[in-house]
Design a protein around this motif. Sequence first.
Motif, short mmCIF file in Angstrom:
data_model
loop_
_atom_site.label_atom_id
_atom_site.label_comp_id
_atom_site.label_asym_id
_atom_site.label_seq_id
_atom_site.Cartn_x
_atom_site.Cartn_y
_atom_site.Cartn_z
N MET A 25 0.85 -1.20 0.00
CA MET A 25 0.00 0.00 0.00
C MET A 25 0.88 1.25 0.00
SD MET A 25 -2.82 1.22 2.82
CE MET A 25 -1.56 1.43 4.07
N ASP A 57 -5.90 -4.53 -0.89
CA ASP A 57 -5.59 -3.23 -0.24
C ASP A 57 -6.88 -2.43 -0.08
OD1 ASP A 57 -4.41 -1.01 0.84
OD2 ASP A 57 -3.64 -0.24 -1.06
N GLY A 105 -6.25 1.14 1.53
CA GLY A 105 -5.85 2.17 0.59
C GLY A 105 -7.03 2.75 -0.16
N TRP A 129 -2.80 3.87 -6.79
CA TRP A 129 -3.26 2.69 -6.05
C TRP A 129 -3.09 1.43 -6.90
CZ3 TRP A 129 -7.25 -0.89 -6.77
CH2 TRP A 129 -7.58 -1.67 -5.64
#
Length: 313
Positions: A1, A176, A179, A272
Amino acid sequence: MQAGYFNAAWHDIKNSPGWFGKLLVLGLVSLVPIFGWIVVAGYLYGWARDIAWGVHAPLPAHVFGNEDGRLYSRGFFVLVISFVCSLIPWAVELVGSILTGGSFGIWSGWGYHSGFLSFPLGLASGLVGMVFFALSIAAYLFTAFFTWVGSMRMSIYGRLSAGFQFGKIWSMLRHDFVGMLRILGMAVLMAIATTVVVTILIVVVVFLCVAIGFAVTGGNLNINSSRFDAAIVGMVFGVGGVAIVLSLLAGFASMVVAVFFTAMIARALGYWTQQFNVPAWRGQDDPMPFELAGAAGGPGGGGQPPYQQPPMR
């Protein structure tokens, strides 16, 4: 992340040559119904795809440049993904309304749905309504997540079908989720800030119109004064004309803010997505690198080559 998605996105925007002028052009283009947002989405998600590949490049020089030949298809696919995903929370609200005999809802990108109206089954109906209200909130949140990640996958592979691979999207979100929550949190804060800016613009427009009205009617806004003709002309043509101009300017400014908002989210989504080692992606149906690593204890091999090569600038 990776930490600081929005900070990185903001630095990428402001370090792009002529970035403010590009936002103004995109804001102007966005005023064109449907086509305008096809261009905006295609432009910004193409830029987001660049950083997902690890290609650090400024905002493309030309809004209609279409360097990779996918500007319009990519933008159209983003709108399709957004529309289809938006049907899910709408369906949840519809079922809830049918079961409770009332209506409920929350603010969404498509408008505001009014609060609880009636519960013919009494307390039980009210509890069901509360449950579906909570489900609606969850549906809107996950709709946003699936729309964002689906749009990124579509942008990378260049195929609409890649944006509807919900199993792949869910796998990425689970890898993730924190995130993605960070991006959502910053998006909410930016939405609040955008609302404040638009409200201020509206207040300024109203204030200026009233001030001009006072000025052209001798300070009392009275069209029955001795300056009857001047008052009529001032109120109808002066104030009305200025109100139209200021309203158009305020509307244009709000669209520029919306474009900036979209640019920040798209670029943050690109950062991301970068963590998933996009250059190592193979066919859209093949396992992603982190899935291969989890299954075999290390990077896997085989499969098809990546569908689309990194963008060239």
